[in-house]
Write a protein that holds these residues in place. Structure first.
Motif, PDB file in Angstrom:
ATOM      1  N   SER A 188       1.676   3.239  -5.591  1.00  0.00           N
ATOM      2  CA  SER A 188       2.417   2.536  -5.078  1.00  0.00           C
ATOM      3  C   SER A 188       2.213   1.102  -4.669  1.00  0.00           C
ATOM      4  O   SER A 188       2.396   0.052  -5.626  1.00  0.00           O
ATOM      5  N   LYS A 189       0.855   1.305  -3.919  1.00  0.00           N
ATOM      6  CA  LYS A 189       0.888  -0.509  -3.966  1.00  0.00           C
ATOM      7  C   LYS A 189      -0.644  -0.864  -4.773  1.00  0.00           C
ATOM      8  O   LYS A 189      -0.081  -2.059  -4.106  1.00  0.00           O
ATOM      9  N   PRO A 195      -4.359  -5.383  -4.716  1.00  0.00           N
ATOM     10  CA  PRO A 195      -2.546  -4.526  -4.614  1.00  0.00           C
ATOM     11  C   PRO A 195      -2.041  -5.506  -5.722  1.00  0.00           C
ATOM     12  O   PRO A 195      -1.864  -6.166  -6.246  1.00  0.00           O
ATOM     13  N   PHE A 246       2.434  -6.225   3.743  1.00  0.00           N
ATOM     14  CA  PHE A 246       2.171  -6.110   2.810  1.00  0.00           C
ATOM     15  C   PHE A 246       3.290  -7.874   2.573  1.00  0.00           C
ATOM     16  O   PHE A 246       4.577  -7.382   2.799  1.00  0.00           O
ATOM     17  N   ASP A 271       6.441  -8.326   0.398  1.00  0.00           N
ATOM     18  CA  ASP A 271       6.717  -7.767  -0.523  1.00  0.00           C
ATOM     19  C   ASP A 271       7.329  -8.837  -1.928  1.00  0.00           C
ATOM     20  O   ASP A 271       7.188  -9.894  -1.481  1.00  0.00           O
TER      21      ASP A 271
END
Length: 205
Positions: free
Chosen positions: A26-27, A51, A93, A95
């Protein structure tokens, strides 16, 4: 065999001739790059971890040094990759659609419960956490004021948040009790900033 000629970056362009996606979650994307330079050096499976939400200039995350009343706030969190607990400054992170300051304010609140005003934030510049592997830059901030709340969110492995005085923190760094890249870089840049302020305004020190 090596040459005595000094080789500049412009003399040896690097080319990624192929990129293969190895896996993703997911990242992150995880790639194997086939990389060649003009001198004939070649790596067929150069590992790159990227990322997914990369902003301008590859900014993917933020890290915040909380400094309140002459003390520095650190979280204690278990890191599965090193199979140990780590003392660190809060970081995370950026967003999608979020600016870096808003991300820093959010991460500080989520991981520590500390609320700070944007006016208390100052940039400490940027770092590349591992330029050999990570396609990412992180924006470092210092938050020089704030107040604690009970709004800290649950995160895997996060056990506590504690303030340390400057000398105590530096003792921990000297003893390698603090090893986190973000924390070491932010503390170094903060101390350099302090020294610059004192040099510019010696009467205020």
């Amino acid at each position: 065999m090596t040459s005595d000629k000094k080789i500049g970056d412009d003399d040896l362009p690097i080319e990624v001739v192929e990129r293969r996606l190895a896996c993703e979650n997911s990242k992150f994307f995880v790639y194997f790059d086939h990389v060649i330079d003009k001198a004939g050096s070649e790596v067929r499976d150069y590992l790159v971890v990227a990322p997914k939400n990369a902003g301008k200039n590859l900014i993917t995350g933020v890290a915040i040094l909380p400094v309140v009343d002459g003390q520095v706030g650190l979280i204690r969190i278990y890191r599965p990759a090193i199979r140990a607990y780590s003392w660190e400054i809060p970081h995370g992170f950026v967003d999608e659609g979020e600016n870096e300051v808003a991300s820093a304010l959010r991460e500080l609140l989520e991981e520590t419960g500390v609320v700070a005003d944007q006016s208390c934030f100052s940039s400490l510049g940027f770092i590349t956490p591992d330029s050999g592997v990570l396609a990412a830059r992180v924006h470092l901030y210092v938050a020089e004021a704030g107040y604690s709340t009970s709004q800290r969110e649950f995160e895997l492995g996060l056990r506590e948040f504690r303030f340390f005085d400057f000398q105590e923190l530096e003792n921990m760094i000297e003893r390698s009790e603090v090893q986190d890249t973000f924390t070491l870089a932010a503390w170094c840049k903060y101390r350099l900033t302090q020294n610059s302020r004192q040099t510019a305004n010696p009467n205020n020190s």
